[in-house]
Design a protein around this motif. Sequence first.
Motif, short mmCIF file in Angstrom:
data_model
loop_
_atom_site.label_atom_id
_atom_site.label_comp_id
_atom_site.label_asym_id
_atom_site.label_seq_id
_atom_site.Cartn_x
_atom_site.Cartn_y
_atom_site.Cartn_z
N LEU A 146 6.70 -0.69 -2.13
CA LEU A 146 5.31 -1.13 -1.93
C LEU A 146 5.08 -1.58 -0.48
O LEU A 146 4.05 -1.25 0.12
N ILE A 147 6.01 -2.32 0.08
CA ILE A 147 5.86 -2.79 1.47
C ILE A 147 5.89 -1.60 2.42
O ILE A 147 5.07 -1.50 3.34
N GLY A 148 6.83 -0.67 2.20
CA GLY A 148 6.89 0.52 3.04
C GLY A 148 5.61 1.34 2.96
O GLY A 148 5.10 1.81 3.98
N TYR A 149 5.09 1.46 1.76
CA TYR A 149 3.83 2.20 1.59
C TYR A 149 2.68 1.49 2.29
O TYR A 149 1.84 2.13 2.93
N ARG A 150 2.65 0.18 2.16
CA ARG A 150 1.58 -0.61 2.80
C ARG A 150 1.59 -0.42 4.31
O ARG A 150 0.55 -0.37 4.96
N LYS A 151 2.78 -0.32 4.90
CA LYS A 151 2.87 -0.24 6.36
C LYS A 151 2.78 1.18 6.90
O LYS A 151 2.25 1.39 7.98
N ARG A 152 3.31 2.19 6.16
CA ARG A 152 3.37 3.55 6.72
C ARG A 152 3.05 4.65 5.73
O ARG A 152 3.39 5.80 5.95
N GLY A 153 2.47 4.31 4.58
CA GLY A 153 2.12 5.33 3.60
C GLY A 153 3.35 5.87 2.89
O GLY A 153 4.38 5.20 2.80
N VAL A 154 3.24 7.11 2.41
CA VAL A 154 4.34 7.71 1.64
C VAL A 154 5.64 7.79 2.46
O VAL A 154 6.71 7.43 1.95
N PRO A 155 5.60 8.23 3.73
CA PRO A 155 6.86 8.23 4.48
C PRO A 155 7.48 6.84 4.61
O PRO A 155 8.70 6.69 4.55
N GLY A 156 6.65 5.81 4.75
CA GLY A 156 7.15 4.44 4.82
C GLY A 156 7.77 4.00 3.52
O GLY A 156 8.79 3.30 3.50
N ALA A 157 7.15 4.39 2.42
CA ALA A 157 7.70 4.05 1.10
C ALA A 157 9.07 4.69 0.92
O ALA A 157 10.00 4.04 0.44
N ILE A 158 9.20 5.92 1.33
CA ILE A 158 10.48 6.63 1.22
C ILE A 158 11.53 5.98 2.12
O ILE A 158 12.68 5.75 1.70
N ALA A 159 11.16 5.66 3.36
CA ALA A 159 12.11 5.04 4.29
C ALA A 159 12.57 3.68 3.78
O ALA A 159 13.77 3.37 3.81
#
Length: 185
Positions: free
Chosen positions: A72-85
């Motif tokens: 959720l935090i990754g998605y909040r900051k960078r979208g789907v690529p952030g969520a995956i990272a």
Amino acid sequence: MAVTRESPTLLGLFLLFLRVSAVTIGGGYVMFPLLKREVVDGKGWISDEEMVDYYALGQSIPGIIAMNTSTLIGYRKRGVPGAIAAAAGMAVPSLVVIMLIAAFLVPYFDHPWVQKAFAGIRAAVVALIVMAVFEVAKKSVNSVSRIVIAAGSFLAITGLNAHPVLMIVAGGLLGFLLFRKEAAV
């Protein structure tokens, strides 16, 4: 610290969650204080309130709390690529440790020294879980109505054997009804 509007790099997300996951034993509740220190206090990527909300949501949906929250935090900051990272960073240390344990330590699980070590680890993890509960409670249970919801949910689950999902839904409905005026302000 104020929430920053800048987006971390994907590598930055991956490395932060890798570092948090690598040094935390005990799961999502134990990880809360360290994750808060890194993501809220250190980087300012999200607010205290968002952190508590993401943890509540991470606990409410299927899966591992720490993995859900990091996603959720990754998605909040960078979208789907952030969520995956973020999810990959959270998963790698556990995957490596589990593979090493499976490869080398399983034959020794019944050894008395290993059992004593696990007893000590379990005791320490209880303290970390209590600390995480205290941190979440400070941010979430800060009014009489919230205390009543928390206490009622606890009593319903422990005393009446109510299903936790039912309490999450009931808490959400009560929150919507009781706090909708706060959200409008």
